[in-house]
Write a protein that holds these residues in place. Sequence first.
Motif, PDB file in Angstrom:
ATOM      1  N   GLU A 240       3.314   5.631 -22.799  1.00 48.41           N
ATOM      2  CA  GLU A 240       3.053   6.372 -21.566  1.00 48.41           C
ATOM      3  C   GLU A 240       2.784   5.434 -20.388  1.00 48.41           C
ATOM      4  O   GLU A 240       2.096   5.799 -19.439  1.00 48.41           O
TER       5      GLU A 240
ATOM      6  N   ASP B 224       1.683  12.354 -17.863  1.00 46.72           N
ATOM      7  CA  ASP B 224       0.763  11.737 -16.908  1.00 46.72           C
ATOM      8  C   ASP B 224      -0.362  12.722 -16.591  1.00 46.72           C
ATOM      9  O   ASP B 224      -0.274  13.528 -15.662  1.00 46.72           O
TER      10      ASP B 224
ATOM     11  N   ARG C  80      10.646  12.001  -9.477  1.00 48.76           N
ATOM     12  CA  ARG C  80       9.298  12.434  -9.092  1.00 48.76           C
ATOM     13  C   ARG C  80       8.978  12.011  -7.663  1.00 48.76           C
ATOM     14  O   ARG C  80       8.425  12.798  -6.882  1.00 48.76           O
TER      15      ARG C  80
ATOM     16  N   ARG D  96      14.024   6.539 -17.937  1.00 51.61           N
ATOM     17  CA  ARG D  96      12.650   6.664 -17.455  1.00 51.61           C
ATOM     18  C   ARG D  96      12.519   6.292 -15.982  1.00 51.61           C
ATOM     19  O   ARG D  96      11.774   6.925 -15.228  1.00 51.61           O
TER      20      ARG D  96
ATOM     21  N   ALA E 254       5.561  15.578 -14.381  1.00 57.54           N
ATOM     22  CA  ALA E 254       4.348  14.832 -14.739  1.00 57.54           C
ATOM     23  C   ALA E 254       3.842  15.198 -16.128  1.00 57.54           C
ATOM     24  O   ALA E 254       3.418  14.331 -16.899  1.00 57.54           O
TER      25      ALA E 254
ATOM     26  N   TYR F  56       7.494  15.321 -19.083  1.00 58.24           N
ATOM     27  CA  TYR F  56       8.381  14.170 -19.218  1.00 58.24           C
ATOM     28  C   TYR F  56       7.669  12.828 -19.075  1.00 58.24           C
ATOM     29  O   TYR F  56       8.147  11.821 -19.586  1.00 58.24           O
ATOM     30  N   GLN F  57       6.541  12.801 -18.358  1.00 58.17           N
ATOM     31  CA  GLN F  57       5.833  11.533 -18.182  1.00 58.17           C
ATOM     32  C   GLN F  57       4.472  11.514 -18.868  1.00 58.17           C
ATOM     33  O   GLN F  57       3.856  10.455 -18.950  1.00 58.17           O
TER      34      GLN F  57
ATOM     35  N   VAL G 177      13.622   9.200 -13.958  1.00 59.23           N
ATOM     36  CA  VAL G 177      12.607  10.261 -13.938  1.00 59.23           C
ATOM     37  C   VAL G 177      11.537   9.929 -12.899  1.00 59.23           C
ATOM     38  O   VAL G 177      11.097  10.793 -12.129  1.00 59.23           O
ATOM     39  N   SER G 178      11.122   8.668 -12.872  1.00 62.50           N
ATOM     40  CA  SER G 178      10.114   8.248 -11.895  1.00 62.50           C
ATOM     41  C   SER G 178      10.629   8.407 -10.474  1.00 62.50           C
ATOM     42  O   SER G 178       9.899   8.856  -9.577  1.00 62.50           O
TER      43      SER G 178
ATOM     44  N   TYR H  49       5.293   3.395 -18.688  1.00 63.96           N
ATOM     45  CA  TYR H  49       6.457   2.919 -17.936  1.00 63.96           C
ATOM     46  C   TYR H  49       6.192   2.898 -16.433  1.00 63.96           C
ATOM     47  O   TYR H  49       6.468   1.914 -15.747  1.00 63.96           O
ATOM     48  N   ASP H  50       5.640   3.982 -15.916  1.00 61.49           N
ATOM     49  CA  ASP H  50       5.411   4.081 -14.474  1.00 61.49           C
ATOM     50  C   ASP H  50       4.265   3.201 -13.996  1.00 61.49           C
ATOM     51  O   ASP H  50       4.043   3.077 -12.786  1.00 61.49           O
TER      52      ASP H  50
END
Length: 442
Positions: A127, A401, A371, A364, A395, A398-399, A367-368, A129-130
Motif C-alpha cells: 500500500e 488509502d 486520482r 498503479r 482511494a 484501488y489504493q 491510478v495515482s 506506491y503513492d
Amino acid sequence: MTNDITNTILAELPAGEWANVQILNQPPGMMSLNNWAILAKAKWLRRGGKAAFIKFIIPARIGAGPNTLLVTSHKRLASLHQRLVKLQALGPSIPLVPLLELKLSAKGLLIAMEEVTPLHDCIERGESYDLSLKILQDLDPALSSTPWMHFDICPQNIGITPNGRCTLIDVESFYLESTHRYNVTVPAWKSFRAPYFLAEEVDIGLSAPHEEDEGFFPAELASRKINFEIALTAAECVLGPLPPNRGNITESLVINWANKASSSDPAVSFWKRELLKMVNTRTIPPIATLAQELDTALKAAQPQVAHAPRLTPAPPTSQNIHIPSSDKSNEPAHPKDNTTIDWERDWLLVQPIAHALRTGKLERAQVSEYRRSLELLLEKHPTRRELWNELLLVAISYQKDASGALRIAHEALQNIPNDTELMRQRNIIHSWARDHHNEPSR
C-alpha cells in the motif's frame, strides 16, 4: 508487574493529560539489565485527543556493560533529553514525528510522540506506491532551514501521521548540525542498505580523529548518507522491500530486485535507473532532483483521455461503502445552462479512464494520476457528488488509502454539507482509518 510498570509511566506524565496507558512489551524481568526501555500506547487528552506512542528509557544500573552504558547511561540520557527538547521546539520545520511530552527523572527518560503508521507496514501490505514521491517531498533535508540528519533512515524508522505527513521516528537517531558536523552519540545504522563505497565512507567518517567525547560526523558525508537512504526508501515504496543481502547493495541486486516488478511501470523504470546510476557512479543526486524527475515520469504516463459513451455499470464499491450510480438518463429533460454543459463535457472525458480502471488496465502510476485528475476537476466542480464518489472509490477500493479516503470524505462534506449518505460513508471510513493506525510506531 504490569500495574507497577503502568504506574511508573503514569507518575511521569502530567496529571489529567493522559489516559488509556497500555504497556506493549512485557517480557519476563521487565526491569532487568536486558530490557532498557518500556514501550506503551496512550491517549494524549490535549488538542482534542491524540493517539500516542511512549518510550520510557531506563537508566543503566551499576555494573552494566559498555553497550548498555553507551545507550542508557545517565550522561547519555541527559544529553539526549536536551537534544530532544531542541527538536521539539522546532516543530514541523523538521520532518520529525511530533513530540508530545519529554521528561527526564531519576527513574528514566520519558518520550511521548504522536502515534503513526509505520512505512514498513505499508510496504509489506503493498500500500505504499503513492508514498514514493511523498517520501521525497516530505523528507528532503534541503527544505529545512535547520540542518539535520537521521542516522538510520529506513522504512522501520519512518511513519505516516494521521494527516498524511511522512515523518522520521526513532527520535534518538535525529541530530542537528553543529559547525559542519554532527555529534553522533550512538552510530547505529543498517550498513547493508548502502553500496559498499558509501558504507566505507561512513566507517571512515565515524573513525576520524576528534577531541570531543561524542562522535564527530562530517556534514557533507551526512548529506550523502541521508540522500541515499531517503532515495532507497522511496524506491522500496514502488519495488517492495529490499531483498535480503549478506553484504551491501550491488548492481546485480538492484537489477534482480527491479525485474520482479512491472517493467512497464514508469516508477519502476525510474528507480531501477536511478539506483543503478548511484551504485555505479557513486553519485547521489539531491532529493529535490529525484522528486522532480519522478513526478515528471508519473505525469508523462498519464493515460490519454478521449470522448466515449458514459460508463456502465455503476462503479464497484468497497465493503460497506455504497456509492450510488451517477446515471441521470431517466430524469426529465430541462434547459441546460453553461455550467451544466461544462460539467457534462468534463464528466464525459472521465469515462474512458474510469472504464480502464474497472477493467484492470491501469498501472498503479496511472491510478495515482487519475486520482490527481479527479482532484483537479473537483476544484472546478466542488459540489458534484459523482466526482466525490469516484474519488472515494479510487482511494478505498484501488489504493487502500484509509487516511486519504477520510480526508476526501471530510472535504466532500464541506462542499456538500448535511448529506446524510456522505456522513454515513465518512463514519465507516473513519473506523477503517482508525484500524490502520492501531499498530504503534517503532
